[in-house]
Design an enzyme around this catalytic site. Structure first.
Site, PDB file in Angstrom:
ATOM      1  N   CYS A 158       7.788  -3.543  -0.403  1.00  0.00           N
ATOM      2  CA  CYS A 158       7.421  -2.117  -0.467  1.00  0.00           C
ATOM      3  C   CYS A 158       7.236  -1.487   0.911  1.00  0.00           C
ATOM      4  CB  CYS A 158       6.167  -1.913  -1.315  1.00  0.00           C
ATOM      5  SG  CYS A 158       4.776  -2.944  -0.826  1.00  0.00           S
ATOM      6  N   HIS A 251       2.591   4.234   1.475  1.00  0.00           N
ATOM      7  CA  HIS A 251       2.651   3.421   2.693  1.00  0.00           C
ATOM      8  C   HIS A 251       3.202   4.279   3.828  1.00  0.00           C
ATOM      9  CE1 HIS A 251       1.456   0.068   0.419  1.00  0.00           C
ATOM     10  NE2 HIS A 251       2.533  -0.694   0.458  1.00  0.00           N
TER      11      HIS A 251
END
Length: 361
Positions: A158, A251
């Site tokens: 990710c 993120h």
């Protein structure tokens, strides 16, 4: 069109829950089977998840009454019910590898969110906008497994989804050295602030295994299919630091890059604005219309404001400027459980269906 029947193995965890929500009203996919550990098997999905539902949206009605099967004991049954499965099981690496291969050998394609098979040489690890040609390795994998339909395809880590898409279209200038610092949300650890109160007002400068993945996995994404395996790219040289920060989702990455042939800032922005990948060409249901969004404001992208850009499937970029040691630096953001995890796997499954690697039984 007749929908593909889909199973989710590892359906009760955070990524499994996200898969279940993404199947609701999906134009191509119909959630048909859910499976998890023996302790959840035999209960309805609603009973099995109980008070652990971690999504912002309510549990889909179509999922509530599905009876949870045993992901390990019911492989044959699950494989007979579906056209393919999404894998989000939480087990030891060797156990995941064996289980995913077992599904593939039961002629059930596996689209995995797990890291277990990312380094298997004939398993494609695909971001649809970056390396769709890696699907060419699937026939060789089927030959190894002795299957007609079954195979495994995986999505990458990710943290990569925030910065690798921004670097990818710039590779024609010879991306030489990359330094990246990622600031990763707690949902990446399968947590919420309720289940991880220690993260409130806190930053942890360590995420196990994440820096190695961030440094190595891009080289597989940028590799080539040769003789039935994926051969990693030689470069660029990437060094990474990964921090856990008190954000629920999203993120962020601070990226520093050096080129062999330095482009201008205007060239870089133009390339980002015009970049389209295979997912956009095929107009896949989960694909963002524009993959890379650049913000001119000094204080963007921001996690809270921008993580849901294009349904959480776009990558947001900002603060491109010259650097004193590298050529340029910039900031990136992606939604880690959408683009970075379940959403990225759903987009990969759409690509596999569109390119006829996954067919109906």
């Amino acid at each position: 069109m007749e929908k593909f029947k889909v199973g989710v193995i590892g359906c009760t965890g955070m990524v499994g829950q996200r898969f279940v929500t993404l199947m609701e009203n999906h134009p191509w996919f119909q959630l048909t089977a859910v499976a998890a550990s023996p302790r959840s098997a035999g209960k309805t999905y609603e009973e099995a998840v109980g008070g652990r539902w971690a999504m912002d949206t309510p549990m889909p009605e179509e999922a509530k009454k599905l009876v949870v099967l045993n992901a390990e004991a019911d492989v044959e049954k699950i494989a007979s019910m579906v056209d393919f499965v999404f894998s989000a099981v939480d087990m030891k690496k060797e156990e995941i590898q064996a289980l995913e291969e077992e599904y593939a050998k039961h002629e059930c394609p596996v689209v995995s969110n797990n890291s277990a098979h990312r380094w298997t040489p004939d398993v494609p690890m695909v971001v649809p906008e970056i390396n769709p040609e890696h699907l060419d390795v699937i026939p060789a994998q089927r030959q190894r497994l002795g299957t007609q339909r079954g195979f495994i395809a995986v999505k990458s880590n990710c943290s990569l989804q925030s910065y690798v898409p921004a670097l990818h279209p710039l590779r024609k200038f010879g991306v030489k050295d990359v330094l990246v610092c990622t600031y990763q949300a707690i949902s990446g650890a399968g947590k919420t602030f309720e289940t991880w109160p220690e993260m409130v007002d806190n930053v942890i400068p360590y995420i196990g295994g994440e820096e190695e993945k961030s440094e190595r996995e891009p080289l597989k994404l940028w590799g080539k299919v040769e003789n039935g395996v994926i051969v990693n790219a030689d470069g660029p040289a990437i060094t990474a630091q990964c921090f856990r920060v008190p954000a629920s989702n999203g993120h962020m990455a601070a990226v520093f890059v050096r080129f062999e042939k330095k482009p201008s800032m205007e060239e870089i922005k133009e390339i980002w604005a015009s970049f389209r990948g295979r997912a956009q060409e095929l107009e896949l249901p989960s694909a963002p219309k524009q993959f890379l969004h650049y913000f001119e404001e000094d204080n963007r992208p921001q996690t809270k404001l921008d993580r849901m850009t294009e349904g959480g499937m776009a990558v947001c970029i900002g603060r491109l400027r010259p650097d004193t040691q590298y050529d340029y630096k910039f900031a990136c953001l992606s939604h880690n459980t959408l683009r970075g995890a379940a959403g990225g796997a759903v987009l990969l499954a759409e690509l596999l269906c569109a390119e006829n690697y996954i067919t109906r039984r």
